[in-house]
Structure formats: C-alpha cells, structure tokens
Design a protein around this motif. Sequence first.
Motif, PDB file in Angstrom:
ATOM      1  N   LYS A  88      -9.237   4.858  -8.203  1.00  0.00           N
ATOM      2  CA  LYS A  88      -8.185   4.542  -7.243  1.00  0.00           C
ATOM      3  C   LYS A  88      -8.201   5.539  -6.097  1.00  0.00           C
ATOM      4  N   LYS A  89      -8.099   5.025  -4.871  1.00  0.00           N
ATOM      5  CA  LYS A  89      -8.074   5.897  -3.694  1.00  0.00           C
ATOM      6  C   LYS A  89      -6.632   6.204  -3.299  1.00  0.00           C
ATOM      7  N   ASN A  90      -6.464   7.281  -2.556  1.00  0.00           N
ATOM      8  CA  ASN A  90      -5.148   7.675  -2.070  1.00  0.00           C
ATOM      9  C   ASN A  90      -4.647   6.639  -1.059  1.00  0.00           C
ATOM     10  N   VAL A  91      -3.410   6.222  -1.185  1.00  0.00           N
ATOM     11  CA  VAL A  91      -2.830   5.207  -0.310  1.00  0.00           C
ATOM     12  C   VAL A  91      -2.802   5.692   1.133  1.00  0.00           C
ATOM     13  N   ARG A  92      -2.558   6.973   1.340  1.00  0.00           N
ATOM     14  CA  ARG A  92      -2.404   7.524   2.679  1.00  0.00           C
ATOM     15  C   ARG A  92      -3.741   7.903   3.337  1.00  0.00           C
TER      16      ARG A  92
END
Length: 105
Positions: free
Chosen positions: A17-21
């Motif tokens: 999962k990648k950082n949303v920001r």
Amino acid sequence: MVKAPKGYRHRTRKLFKKNVREKGSIPPLSLVLREYKEGEKVHIVINPSVHKGMPYRRFHGKTSVVLGKRGKAYIVKVMMGDKEKILFVRPEHMRPLNIPQAQQA
C-alpha cells in the motif's frame, strides 16, 4: 469452497500500500537514475506501481549488498537466515543505506 489463490502478489494488500498523500504514482527520478557501486548496501523497498524488476514480497524491507549490474537491474545478495539469496532488482525498488556521519569515520 474455492481454493485461495497463490499468485505472485497474493497477501500484499497492506504490504504494497502506498501513502495516500504521496504525489504521483511514479518513483522520483533521483531513485531511478541513481547508480549503485559494487559492495554498496541498499534497502529493498518494493514500489508497487512498477512491475518490472520487482522482487518477491518476502524480500520487502530487507537490507542487501550490491554485487553488480545486469542490464538495467542490479544483482543483490540478501541473507535469509543463514542462507544467501541472489536477486535481480531494478533501482525503483531499492533505497541507499544512509549511515550517520558519526559511524562512517
């Protein structure tokens, strides 16, 4: 009952999962264009948006040593317990090991 899939990326929903920001899905050019020298230590941090040269999920977060280069990918050695594994990893999935200045001297 349906048998659970055992694909190459199974059970990676949280791991990759990648950082949303985080801005953009492509990796920064400073990481892609960086040249690693033989014997340099690197961290394997898999970028899920780049599929080429991606190591298996077991190696995510491991520290390895660069042995050489083959095409665009690097040959790295990872210790898994008492065994030595050789991987071919592209630079998008590698980060240089930052050693504090006090320890380098």
